[in-house]
Design an enzyme around this catalytic site. Sequence first.
Site, PDB file in Angstrom:
ATOM      1  N   GLY A  30       0.444  -1.538  -0.215  1.00 44.15           N
ATOM      2  CA  GLY A  30       0.205  -0.149   0.049  1.00 44.15           C
ATOM      3  C   GLY A  30       1.166   1.357  -0.065  1.00 44.15           C
ATOM      4  N   TYR A  77     -15.398  -4.168   7.222  1.00 45.96           N
ATOM      5  CA  TYR A  77     -14.133  -3.697   7.631  1.00 45.96           C
ATOM      6  C   TYR A  77     -13.387  -3.519   9.281  1.00 45.96           C
ATOM      7  CZ  TYR A  77     -10.386   0.547   7.115  1.00 45.96           C
ATOM      8  OH  TYR A  77      -9.667   1.271   7.699  1.00 45.96           O
ATOM      9  N   SER A 135      -7.012   0.033  12.863  1.00 41.87           N
ATOM     10  CA  SER A 135      -7.748   1.184  12.925  1.00 41.87           C
ATOM     11  C   SER A 135      -8.798   1.297  13.948  1.00 41.87           C
ATOM     12  CB  SER A 135      -8.982   1.204  11.602  1.00 41.87           C
ATOM     13  OG  SER A 135      -9.696   2.384  11.702  1.00 41.87           O
ATOM     14  N   GLY A 176      -2.109   7.094  -0.342  1.00 46.26           N
ATOM     15  CA  GLY A 176      -2.425   7.776   1.197  1.00 46.26           C
ATOM     16  C   GLY A 176      -1.159   8.082   1.925  1.00 46.26           C
ATOM     17  N   ILE A 177      -1.373   6.721   3.367  1.00 43.57           N
ATOM     18  CA  ILE A 177      -0.813   6.634   4.294  1.00 43.57           C
ATOM     19  C   ILE A 177       0.955   6.170   4.147  1.00 43.57           C
ATOM     20  CG2 ILE A 177      -1.689   7.448   5.881  1.00 43.57           C
ATOM     21  CD1 ILE A 177      -1.754   5.445   7.036  1.00 43.57           C
ATOM     22  N   GLY A 178       0.717   4.976   3.454  1.00 42.74           N
ATOM     23  CA  GLY A 178       1.067   4.377   2.705  1.00 42.74           C
ATOM     24  C   GLY A 178       2.686   4.758   2.186  1.00 42.74           C
TER      25      GLY A 178
END
Length: 294
Positions: free
Chosen positions: A24, A178, A153, A28-30
């Site tokens: 990932g 999720y 998360s 995004g954050i990755g």
Amino acid sequence: MAHWAEHGIVRVTRMQGKVVVITGGTSGIGEVAAERLAGMGARIVLVARDRTRGEAALSRLRSRNKSLAHFIHHGDLSRISEMKRLAAEIAAAEPRIDVLINNAGAMFGSRQVTPDNLELTFAVNHMAYFALTLGLSERLFTSSPARVVNTASAAHRGNKLDFDDLQSTRGYSGFKVYGRSKLCNILFTRELSRRWSGKGVTANCLHPGFVATRFGDGSGGFLSLGTRVAKTFAISPEKGAETIVYLASSPEVANVSGGYFYQCRPATPTAEARDDATAQRLWLESAKLAGIEE
Ligand SMILES: NC(=O)c1ccc[n+]([C@@H]2O[C@H](COP(=O)([O-])OP(=O)(O)OC[C@H]3O[C@@H](n4cnc5c(N)ncnc54)[C@H](OP(=O)(O)O)[C@@H]3O)[C@@H](O)[C@H]2O)c1
């Protein structure tokens, strides 16, 4: 280079000579975490499903520092055969792995089933973390001290695993499923840390905060609309990546394992996420589903 302020002392963390494998890392954050760690001197090994997005992320990394031989492996982490192939390919290519960051994740508005007969969220968000980590275990052990960092998360809150229906065949709700997959991330981290204690490899997980990334854009229907609206209140990917970078690099957590972190500090996940019996059972079920011998 990263600076961690502790007791008024600014510590400088370097990652020269370290190899970081990240899933990932194309978004995004990755993506931010990979760029930050590369900026600190680490060589990055990306795992990406989309060739165009993967090559673009790799070129961005290479353009920042030409002396580091960043690399990419392509594969779709929703398939067990791909998780195993990727792990074998990376293990063959990399004589050492200092940090493995399992970060790729997604949420789906409607129930989808992979060719392995797994529910898609469970496959990508949990089984890929499991199979990739176990597939790279020997490399991590021989690279000791090494670290595994799992992006979980706060969405795990309010959820419980149902071992009679791990594939969510009953009453599918995208956000619930999720949340359960993120509960799996914390339980997996807990059990991994227990099983690998004494091997010189730590395992920690984190909540990045609610971050404005591409997350949710492809979920479909109400979930995409809901996350788009909610993102107006979200933090930046730069901020969201901080705890990943911290767990991957800071000397402060060199000997910490089994933890759940938020904003670069230990946090307490729910009682369900701290249940050792559930963590053990999830491990056994996952090993069976992945066809991995213990
Ligand atoms: N955003 C938030 O508010 C938030 C909050 C808590 C936790 N998280 C977690 O943070 C992690 C990263 O999410 P993000 O917010 O940065 O979202 P993002 O921008 O959508 O990035 C998700 C990453 O996962 C990759 N990915 C998804 N499915 C994949 C598959 N089947 N095979 C290989 N790679 C796959 C994506 O690849 P492509 O580039 O090809 O799409 C992308 O690189 C996830 O684990 C998510 O659960 C996010």
